[in-house]
Design a protein around this motif. Sequence first.
Motif, PDB file in Angstrom:
ATOM      1  N   ASP A 167      22.947  81.262  -5.257  1.00  0.00           N
ATOM      2  CA  ASP A 167      22.547  82.514  -4.842  1.00  0.00           C
ATOM      3  C   ASP A 167      21.574  83.300  -5.155  1.00  0.00           C
ATOM      4  O   ASP A 167      21.865  84.484  -4.680  1.00  0.00           O
ATOM      5  N   ALA A 168      20.918  82.929  -5.844  1.00  0.00           N
ATOM      6  CA  ALA A 168      20.058  83.062  -6.960  1.00  0.00           C
ATOM      7  C   ALA A 168      18.625  84.040  -5.815  1.00  0.00           C
ATOM      8  O   ALA A 168      18.464  84.856  -6.088  1.00  0.00           O
ATOM      9  N   ALA A 169      18.924  83.675  -4.774  1.00  0.00           N
ATOM     10  CA  ALA A 169      18.063  83.536  -3.829  1.00  0.00           C
ATOM     11  C   ALA A 169      18.236  84.819  -2.835  1.00  0.00           C
ATOM     12  O   ALA A 169      18.110  85.156  -1.581  1.00  0.00           O
ATOM     13  N   VAL A 170      20.091  85.068  -2.814  1.00  0.00           N
ATOM     14  CA  VAL A 170      20.395  85.811  -1.294  1.00  0.00           C
ATOM     15  C   VAL A 170      19.384  87.313  -2.050  1.00  0.00           C
ATOM     16  O   VAL A 170      18.900  88.180  -0.365  1.00  0.00           O
ATOM     17  N   PRO A 171      19.770  87.770  -2.878  1.00  0.00           N
ATOM     18  CA  PRO A 171      18.763  88.418  -2.418  1.00  0.00           C
ATOM     19  C   PRO A 171      17.307  88.906  -1.711  1.00  0.00           C
ATOM     20  O   PRO A 171      16.912  89.746  -0.871  1.00  0.00           O
ATOM     21  N   ALA A 172      16.763  87.756  -1.827  1.00  0.00           N
ATOM     22  CA  ALA A 172      14.943  87.865  -1.950  1.00  0.00           C
ATOM     23  C   ALA A 172      15.070  88.002  -0.217  1.00  0.00           C
ATOM     24  O   ALA A 172      14.019  87.974   0.559  1.00  0.00           O
ATOM     25  N   LEU A 173      15.868  86.310   0.562  1.00  0.00           N
ATOM     26  CA  LEU A 173      16.013  86.545   1.910  1.00  0.00           C
ATOM     27  C   LEU A 173      16.346  87.430   2.175  1.00  0.00           C
ATOM     28  O   LEU A 173      16.001  87.465   4.065  1.00  0.00           O
ATOM     29  N   ARG A 174      17.563  87.994   1.669  1.00  0.00           N
ATOM     30  CA  ARG A 174      18.211  89.406   2.879  1.00  0.00           C
ATOM     31  C   ARG A 174      17.174  90.452   3.625  1.00  0.00           C
ATOM     32  O   ARG A 174      16.393  90.995   3.584  1.00  0.00           O
ATOM     33  N   ALA A 175      16.142  90.421   2.008  1.00  0.00           N
ATOM     34  CA  ALA A 175      14.786  91.453   2.109  1.00  0.00           C
ATOM     35  C   ALA A 175      14.124  90.639   3.073  1.00  0.00           C
ATOM     36  O   ALA A 175      13.277  91.330   3.956  1.00  0.00           O
ATOM     37  N   ALA A 176      13.931  89.646   2.863  1.00  0.00           N
ATOM     38  CA  ALA A 176      12.566  89.256   3.906  1.00  0.00           C
ATOM     39  C   ALA A 176      13.113  88.711   5.141  1.00  0.00           C
ATOM     40  O   ALA A 176      12.566  88.946   6.524  1.00  0.00           O
ATOM     41  N   GLU A 177      14.815  89.408   5.204  1.00  0.00           N
ATOM     42  CA  GLU A 177      15.215  88.878   7.246  1.00  0.00           C
ATOM     43  C   GLU A 177      14.901  90.759   7.451  1.00  0.00           C
ATOM     44  O   GLU A 177      15.062  90.406   8.209  1.00  0.00           O
ATOM     45  N   ARG A 185      10.246  86.760   9.407  1.00  0.00           N
ATOM     46  CA  ARG A 185      12.033  86.699   9.857  1.00  0.00           C
ATOM     47  C   ARG A 185      12.835  86.091  10.035  1.00  0.00           C
ATOM     48  O   ARG A 185      14.206  85.286   9.761  1.00  0.00           O
ATOM     49  N   ALA A 186      12.368  84.896  10.868  1.00  0.00           N
ATOM     50  CA  ALA A 186      12.528  83.803  11.771  1.00  0.00           C
ATOM     51  C   ALA A 186      13.116  82.767  10.465  1.00  0.00           C
ATOM     52  O   ALA A 186      14.359  81.643  10.647  1.00  0.00           O
ATOM     53  N   HIS A 187      12.183  82.404   9.801  1.00  0.00           N
ATOM     54  CA  HIS A 187      12.192  81.322   8.802  1.00  0.00           C
ATOM     55  C   HIS A 187      13.356  81.753   7.489  1.00  0.00           C
ATOM     56  O   HIS A 187      13.639  81.222   7.353  1.00  0.00           O
ATOM     57  N   ALA A 188      13.205  83.228   7.049  1.00  0.00           N
ATOM     58  CA  ALA A 188      14.593  83.625   6.386  1.00  0.00           C
ATOM     59  C   ALA A 188      15.479  84.049   6.486  1.00  0.00           C
ATOM     60  O   ALA A 188      16.869  82.732   5.946  1.00  0.00           O
ATOM     61  N   LEU A 189      15.801  84.121   8.000  1.00  0.00           N
ATOM     62  CA  LEU A 189      16.802  83.496   8.840  1.00  0.00           C
ATOM     63  C   LEU A 189      17.662  81.966   8.550  1.00  0.00           C
ATOM     64  O   LEU A 189      18.962  81.922   8.292  1.00  0.00           O
ATOM     65  N   ALA A 190      16.672  81.460   9.101  1.00  0.00           N
ATOM     66  CA  ALA A 190      16.785  80.021   9.176  1.00  0.00           C
ATOM     67  C   ALA A 190      17.325  79.220   8.232  1.00  0.00           C
ATOM     68  O   ALA A 190      18.511  78.623   7.809  1.00  0.00           O
ATOM     69  N   LEU A 194      21.083  77.495   6.616  1.00  0.00           N
ATOM     70  CA  LEU A 194      20.835  76.529   6.024  1.00  0.00           C
ATOM     71  C   LEU A 194      21.503  76.213   4.745  1.00  0.00           C
ATOM     72  O   LEU A 194      22.290  75.662   4.209  1.00  0.00           O
ATOM     73  N   SER A 195      21.303  77.763   3.763  1.00  0.00           N
ATOM     74  CA  SER A 195      22.137  77.387   3.027  1.00  0.00           C
ATOM     75  C   SER A 195      23.556  77.737   2.994  1.00  0.00           C
ATOM     76  O   SER A 195      24.522  77.013   2.796  1.00  0.00           O
ATOM     77  N   ARG A 196      24.379  78.460   4.469  1.00  0.00           N
ATOM     78  CA  ARG A 196      25.653  77.877   4.972  1.00  0.00           C
ATOM     79  C   ARG A 196      25.340  76.845   5.269  1.00  0.00           C
ATOM     80  O   ARG A 196      26.912  76.657   4.883  1.00  0.00           O
ATOM     81  N   ASP A 197      25.227  76.228   5.995  1.00  0.00           N
ATOM     82  CA  ASP A 197      25.366  74.863   6.848  1.00  0.00           C
ATOM     83  C   ASP A 197      24.557  73.979   6.488  1.00  0.00           C
ATOM     84  O   ASP A 197      23.538  73.013   7.879  1.00  0.00           O
ATOM     85  N   PRO A 198      24.929  73.297   5.801  1.00  0.00           N
ATOM     86  CA  PRO A 198      22.892  72.245   5.310  1.00  0.00           C
ATOM     87  C   PRO A 198      23.311  71.038   7.048  1.00  0.00           C
ATOM     88  O   PRO A 198      22.125  70.621   6.785  1.00  0.00           O
ATOM     89  N   ASP A 199      24.569  70.712   7.138  1.00  0.00           N
ATOM     90  CA  ASP A 199      24.447  69.406   7.317  1.00  0.00           C
ATOM     91  C   ASP A 199      23.964  69.925   8.687  1.00  0.00           C
ATOM     92  O   ASP A 199      24.599  69.359   9.688  1.00  0.00           O
ATOM     93  N   ALA A 200      23.686  71.587   9.335  1.00  0.00           N
ATOM     94  CA  ALA A 200      23.502  71.042  10.806  1.00  0.00           C
ATOM     95  C   ALA A 200      22.413  71.417  11.417  1.00  0.00           C
ATOM     96  O   ALA A 200      21.689  70.762  12.481  1.00  0.00           O
ATOM     97  N   GLY A 201      21.078  71.209   9.860  1.00  0.00           N
ATOM     98  CA  GLY A 201      19.665  70.981  10.281  1.00  0.00           C
ATOM     99  C   GLY A 201      18.595  71.899  10.437  1.00  0.00           C
ATOM    100  O   GLY A 201      19.107  72.917  10.984  1.00  0.00           O
ATOM    101  N   PHE A 202      17.807  71.690   9.818  1.00  0.00           N
ATOM    102  CA  PHE A 202      16.338  72.817  10.030  1.00  0.00           C
ATOM    103  C   PHE A 202      16.375  73.243  11.314  1.00  0.00           C
ATOM    104  O   PHE A 202      16.402  73.977  11.211  1.00  0.00           O
ATOM    105  N   GLY A 203      15.966  72.027  11.891  1.00  0.00           N
ATOM    106  CA  GLY A 203      15.660  72.474  13.405  1.00  0.00           C
ATOM    107  C   GLY A 203      16.480  73.717  14.099  1.00  0.00           C
ATOM    108  O   GLY A 203      15.859  74.681  14.773  1.00  0.00           O
ATOM    109  N   PRO A 204      17.694  73.155  14.469  1.00  0.00           N
ATOM    110  CA  PRO A 204      18.610  73.880  14.830  1.00  0.00           C
ATOM    111  C   PRO A 204      18.592  75.643  14.428  1.00  0.00           C
ATOM    112  O   PRO A 204      18.886  76.277  15.255  1.00  0.00           O
ATOM    113  N   ALA A 205      18.811  75.142  13.426  1.00  0.00           N
ATOM    114  CA  ALA A 205      18.244  76.886  12.601  1.00  0.00           C
ATOM    115  C   ALA A 205      17.256  77.532  12.905  1.00  0.00           C
ATOM    116  O   ALA A 205      17.410  78.960  13.369  1.00  0.00           O
TER     117      ALA A 205
END
Length: 229
Positions: A167-177, A185-190, A194-205
């Motif tokens: 959770d410590a990374a959430v504010p920084a990621l939201r700003a980057a989005e 922006r795309a990397h931040a969103l991905a 990934l943090s919400r669903d690690p099993d989904a994989g980075f490629g699809p994210a």
Amino acid sequence: MTTTPPATNAARALRALEDSSPTVRLRAALAVGTAPDPCFVGKLVERCAVEPEFFVRDMLTWALVRHPVDLTLPGLLREVRSDRAQARSQALHTLSKLGDRRAWPEITPALLADPDDEVARSAWRAAAVLVPEGEQPSLAAVLVTQLGRGERRTRLSLSQALVALGDAAVPALRAAEAAADPRVRAHALATTALSRDPDAGFGPAIEEAKRVVALDGAPGTDDEDRADR
């Protein structure tokens, strides 16, 4: 029946670490890690900086971890400041395996933004392991400055480091989005996905994130532009 003196065995192992055969060097690193001795530490650190084979370097790191951290830490911290990129990268990799937070002061913003991708990737992983309690938000703020950097493997390493901060990374990621650069922006969103669903994989994210950014009216990436022609 005669036995080989321990000192002779140690000298032989030290020579074998520099043998022209990767197999001999691998076996030597295994032997050194199996029977740790302070006389090996300096040579192990030295070899990490120049060893060309990945699987041998990994065994060198294993051998170093098998030695007392008070013996290995000083040499590794010196290597982090080396002019040689491989020395920095491998030392950081080993420090992440040791997990001793006395190394944290060496994980500087400059190192986290190292121009060599392998060094930066190792620094991100080490930072996520070594960061003291309470310093995670500050670390996340530095890490997000690297969003959008490099190829897929580099981007994935950065995302994994940010996800490890929780959770410590959430504010920084939201700003980057909301960044102007669509790659950031795309990397931040991905990373958030990934943090919400690690099993989904980075490629699809990352592909979904690119789609979202494109729908927001951002310029496409070079690949997307070519696909549209």
